[in-house]
Design an enzyme around this catalytic site. Structure first.
Site, PDB file in Angstrom:
ATOM      1  N   GLY A  12     101.013 122.935  19.070  1.00 37.79           N
ATOM      2  CA  GLY A  12     101.907 123.646  19.641  1.00 37.79           C
ATOM      3  C   GLY A  12     102.069 123.148  21.292  1.00 37.79           C
ATOM      4  N   ARG A  66     110.741 124.231  -3.992  1.00 37.85           N
ATOM      5  CA  ARG A  66     111.174 123.822  -2.442  1.00 37.85           C
ATOM      6  C   ARG A  66     112.407 124.474  -2.158  1.00 37.85           C
ATOM      7  NH1 ARG A  66     107.665 121.595   0.790  1.00 37.85           N
ATOM      8  NH2 ARG A  66     108.890 120.786   2.830  1.00 37.85           N
ATOM      9  N   HIS A 110     109.834 112.895  19.107  1.00 37.40           N
ATOM     10  CA  HIS A 110     109.055 111.838  18.124  1.00 37.40           C
ATOM     11  C   HIS A 110     108.390 110.967  18.849  1.00 37.40           C
ATOM     12  CE1 HIS A 110     108.264 109.489  14.542  1.00 37.40           C
ATOM     13  NE2 HIS A 110     108.223 108.311  15.346  1.00 37.40           N
ATOM     14  N   GLU A 181     106.362 113.089  26.045  1.00 38.53           N
ATOM     15  CA  GLU A 181     106.847 114.361  25.563  1.00 38.53           C
ATOM     16  C   GLU A 181     106.938 115.344  26.233  1.00 38.53           C
ATOM     17  OE1 GLU A 181     105.140 114.935  21.418  1.00 38.53           O
ATOM     18  OE2 GLU A 181     104.053 113.043  21.835  1.00 38.53           O
TER      19      GLU A 181
HETATM   20  C1  GAR Z   1     103.564 115.544  18.751  1.00 36.79           C
HETATM   21  O1  GAR Z   1     103.093 114.526  19.289  1.00 36.79           O
HETATM   22  C2  GAR Z   1     104.964 115.265  18.225  1.00 36.79           C
HETATM   23  O2  GAR Z   1     105.851 114.364  18.870  1.00 36.79           O
HETATM   24  C3  GAR Z   1     104.763 114.955  16.875  1.00 36.79           C
HETATM   25  O3  GAR Z   1     103.851 115.793  16.369  1.00 36.79           O
HETATM   26  C4  GAR Z   1     102.876 116.171  17.518  1.00 36.79           C
HETATM   27  C5  GAR Z   1     102.877 117.744  17.768  1.00 36.79           C
HETATM   28  O4  GAR Z   1     102.117 118.119  18.623  1.00 36.79           O
HETATM   29  N1  GAR Z   1     105.840 114.841  15.973  1.00 36.79           N
HETATM   30  C6  GAR Z   1     106.015 114.081  14.959  1.00 36.79           C
HETATM   31  O5  GAR Z   1     105.366 113.184  14.872  1.00 36.79           O
HETATM   32  C7  GAR Z   1     107.362 114.280  14.253  1.00 36.79           C
HETATM   33  N2  GAR Z   1     107.719 112.991  13.550  1.00 36.79           N
HETATM   34  P1  GAR Z   1     102.168 119.659  19.353  1.00 36.79           P
HETATM   35  O6  GAR Z   1     102.027 120.563  17.934  1.00 36.79           O
HETATM   36  O7  GAR Z   1     100.942 119.612  20.243  1.00 36.79           O
HETATM   37  O8  GAR Z   1     103.384 119.852  20.150  1.00 36.79           O
END
Ligand code: GAR
Length: 208
Positions: A12, A66, A110, A181
């Site tokens: 998160g 599902r 992403h 991000e």
């Molecule tokens: C992040 O790096 C996000 O970009 C990735 O999961 C991670 C979650 O981290 N998402 C994907 O790979 C979606 N395809 P977080 O829970 O610390 O935000």
């Protein structure tokens, strides 16, 4: 006021960037109305509670199939009456009925420069493992609207990040989070909340 529901699966940190952004005024005109996790052990749920945000878990383990899980997820979203759904590290195949109902109102972060290292099977650390295996010198992150494909929707923002000599998937993941991000996700939400993002013919235009 843009009401957002944030869907999470793990640590998160992107959710935290949104919570902080709303608190410190980087994101204006926005309220996080609910956090939804498919994983009851997600630390993201704890972050939501600490911020005083309504947090619920909808786990596939609690449903026979599902279809039932998808209905429960849809219900958890609908109840919160969000204007926008943010997938912030939500590692679940989003139900088609949710995508249809919230067309151009779901955004995803992403951890690569789409269309590289995206699509089915590319999530979390796997994305960075693939980038290192290919030997790219630049990677980054992408915020996009969600359509019925995997990582194929209209792109809102992207930010490049340099790969460094000796990077591991973990060090690269951390740099992409810090430099890209946690910057472009709050910024994208701020732009959407202030009416500056338009989608026309599958392309995003940012005004102002
Ligand atoms: C992040 O790096 C996000 O970009 C990735 O999961 C991670 C979650 O981290 N998402 C994907 O790979 C979606 N395809 P977080 O829970 O610390 O935000």
């Amino acid at each position: 006021m843009l009401k957002i529901a944030v869907c999470v699966s793990g640590g998160g940190t992107n959710l935290q960037a949104l919570i902080d952004g709303v608190q410190n005024g980087l994101i204006t005109n926005t309220r996080i109305v609910r956090v939804i996790s498919n994983n009851r052990n997600a630390y993201a749920l704890e972050r939501a509670k600490q911020a005083g945000v309504d947090a619920v878990c909808v786990s596939p383990r609690d449903y026979d199939d599902r279809g039932q899980f998808n209905q429960a997820l849809l219900k958890a979203v609908d109840e919160a009456e969000p204007d926008l759904i943010v997938l912030a590290g939500f590692l679940v195949v989003v139900p088609p009925e949710l995508i249809r109902k919230y067309e151009n109102r779901i955004v995803n972060i992403h951890p690569s420069l789409i269309p590289s290292f995206c699509g089915t099977g590319y999530y979390g650390l796997k994305v960075h493992e693939a980038a290192l295996a290919r030997g790219v010198k630049v990677t980054g992150a992408t915020v996009h609207f969600v359509d019925e494909g995997t990582d194929t929707g209209p792109i809102i923002m992207q930010k490049p990040v340099a790969v460094q000599e000796g990077d591991t998937p973990e060090t690269l993941q951390r740099r992409v989070m810090e430099e890209a991000e946690w910057v472009i996700l709050p910024e994208s939400i701020h732009l959407i909340a202030n009416g500056r993002v338009q989608v026309t013919d599958g392309h995003v235009k940012i005004s102002g």
